[in-house]
Enzyme design. Structure first.
Site, PDB file in Angstrom:
ATOM      1  N   GLY A  97      36.106  40.397  55.494  1.00 46.16           N
ATOM      2  CA  GLY A  97      35.266  39.676  56.448  1.00 46.16           C
ATOM      3  C   GLY A  97      34.470  38.563  55.805  1.00 46.16           C
ATOM      4  O   GLY A  97      33.350  38.785  55.317  1.00 46.16           O
ATOM      5  N   THR A 148      35.127  34.683  57.025  1.00 46.71           N
ATOM      6  CA  THR A 148      35.022  33.607  57.998  1.00 46.71           C
ATOM      7  C   THR A 148      34.143  34.010  59.179  1.00 46.71           C
ATOM      8  O   THR A 148      34.199  35.144  59.654  1.00 46.71           O
ATOM      9  CB  THR A 148      36.417  33.220  58.518  1.00 46.71           C
ATOM     10  N   TRP A 150      38.420  35.744  63.060  1.00 45.80           N
ATOM     11  CA  TRP A 150      39.753  35.596  62.472  1.00 45.80           C
ATOM     12  C   TRP A 150      39.936  36.529  61.268  1.00 45.80           C
ATOM     13  O   TRP A 150      40.467  36.126  60.235  1.00 45.80           O
ATOM     14  CB  TRP A 150      40.039  34.149  62.083  1.00 45.80           C
ATOM     15  N   LEU A 176      40.341  34.567  47.666  1.00 39.06           N
ATOM     16  CA  LEU A 176      41.069  33.538  48.420  1.00 39.06           C
ATOM     17  C   LEU A 176      42.137  32.875  47.557  1.00 39.06           C
ATOM     18  O   LEU A 176      43.229  32.557  48.049  1.00 39.06           O
ATOM     19  CB  LEU A 176      40.096  32.491  48.953  1.00 39.06           C
ATOM     20  N   GLU A 182      42.909  30.295  54.704  1.00 36.91           N
ATOM     21  CA  GLU A 182      42.785  30.194  53.237  1.00 36.91           C
ATOM     22  C   GLU A 182      42.688  28.730  52.788  1.00 36.91           C
ATOM     23  O   GLU A 182      43.191  28.349  51.726  1.00 36.91           O
ATOM     24  CB  GLU A 182      43.956  30.881  52.508  1.00 36.91           C
ATOM     25  N   PHE A 220      32.951  16.328  49.604  1.00 41.87           N
ATOM     26  CA  PHE A 220      32.842  17.405  50.583  1.00 41.87           C
ATOM     27  C   PHE A 220      31.673  17.222  51.545  1.00 41.87           C
ATOM     28  O   PHE A 220      31.084  18.184  51.982  1.00 41.87           O
ATOM     29  CB  PHE A 220      32.679  18.754  49.882  1.00 41.87           C
TER      30      PHE A 220
END
Length: 385
Positions: A131, A133, A163, A240, A364, A384
């Site tokens: 868990g 996202t 998700w 990830l 991912e 970013f």
């Protein structure tokens, strides 16, 4: 010339690697291919194959000890490719179980936590989920709003996740939450009061797998639920990267299966008194597929060799995830065009693979995120935000 392996890439694999690949390929042929169209059409995850996957040694197969198979990165990649050729949704089960949930416990858990969860998860007797996202924090997990607050000798977790693969059938959830200004991982048995997992319906892809919304409403866990060996985003990002690595292989499996389906169809389908494989435009489509599949497998294989050597960087994983998924989607779509109108039915695999890969392209790390990761590596300048 072998149309499945034009450059004889099998010659780059060891006997052990080929044996793993062939064993998983046989499993896919026997247990997945006959039923996958029905499972996909009914949006059904076949829970009955979970223990079979465990018995085959595919759950946490790249981890060592605690009932895990301890296979190499390349062997895990080859298994992911064959599972992806069956269906990306079923490959995702192996990824969520092994590369996310089990990896988190294996890398960052206490010895007691490892003994409690990993053997059962490796055998397929227990299922885990991951868990991270949230509804408002996908590509920017630092903005998560799920919190864990100390309360006496334990913690109380509140928040929401979205998700989350396998959550409604999981026995344990690895929940990442902000705890005292740091992101920490917590092992939450899904039977804990206040934990609710609701499957997401209406999906156009990944229909043979499970993704859920999770609500965490005053979920109380003991002090020893914390993963003790990590704090901050290093924890979830490490997991990830494991999942992203498997994806670059799995996407090529879906692409290869779509190409092989298109080739077989083109050789059998006749128009204007000849097989459509004899037309120039069809041959161009098939050649373009072969070019990108063989290049993508080479990318995945080289990445796996780097991983086994201990020299692989996260930025290099982004290269494979971005390239291979993007190319695989194009291959699956092109394969569908070879089949004309027949290709939009579940009698043929390419459109199912393409729909699944739309989800794989997003989870991912989206194309945009991996582009910016590579851009930062190339220029030295982060972009970013």
């Amino acid at each position: 010339m072998n149309p499945r392996d034009y450059l004889d890439l099998d010659s780059l694999l060891s006997a052990d690697e080929l044996a793993v690949r062939d064993r998983v390929r046989a499993f896919v042929d026997e247990r997945i291919r006959p039923d996958i169209a029905g499972w996909y059409g009914a949006a059904h995850f076949p829970r009955e194959i979970v223990k079979d996957l465990g018995a085959l040694g595919l759950l946490g197969m790249h981890l060592t000890g605690y009932g895990c198979a301890g296979r190499s990165a390349v062997e895990y990649g080859l298994a992911a490719m064959e599972l992806g050729a069956g269906d990306s949704g079923l490959r995702t089960f192996v990824s969520v179980q092994g590369s996310l949930a089990m990896k988190a416990i294996h890398a960052f858990g206490s010895e007691e936590q490892k003994q409690q969860w990993l053997p059962g998860m490796a055998a397929g007797e227990l299922v885990g989920c991951f868990g991270l996202t949230e509804p408002g924090a996908g590509s920017d997990p630092a903005r998560m709003t799920t919190t864990a607050v100390r309360d006496g000798d334990g913690w109380v977790i509140d928040g929401a996740k979205r998700w989350i693969g396998l959550a409604s059938i999981a026995d344990v959830a690895v929940i990442w939450a902000k705890a005292e200004d740091r992101v920490r991982g917590f092992l939450v048995p899904t039977s804990t009061p206040g934990f609710t997992a609701t499957p997401i319906t209406g999906k156009l892809g990944m229909r043979a797998s499970i993704q859920c919304d999770i609500a965490l409403d005053g979920v109380r866990v003991p002090a020893d639920a914390v993963l003790p060996e990590v704090a901050g985003l290093k924890g979830p990002f490490t997991c990830l990267d494991e999942a992203r690595y498997g994806i670059m292989w799995g996407a090529m499996g879906a692409a290869r299966d779509s190409y092989e389906a298109a080739l077989a169809y083109a050789q059998e389908r006749r128009q204007f008194d000849r097989p459509i494989a004899g037309f120039q435009l069809t041959q161009q489509k098939l050649v373009d597929m072969v070019l990108e599949i063989q290049k993508g497998v080479l990318v995945a294989l080289h990445t796996g060799r780097l991983k086994d050597a201990g020299t692989l960087s996260p930025e290099q994983i982004s290269f494979g995830k971005l390239n291979n998924v993007r190319e695989a989607i194009d291959i699956c779509r092109q394969a569908r065009t070879v089949m004309g109108g027949n290709g939009i039915t579940l009698d043929h695999a390419p459109m199912r693979h393409a729909n699944n890969l739309e989800a794989v392209r997003t989870y991912e790390g989206t194309d945009e995120v991996h582009t910016l990761i590579m851009g930062r590596a190339i220029t030295g300048i982060p972009a970013f935000g």
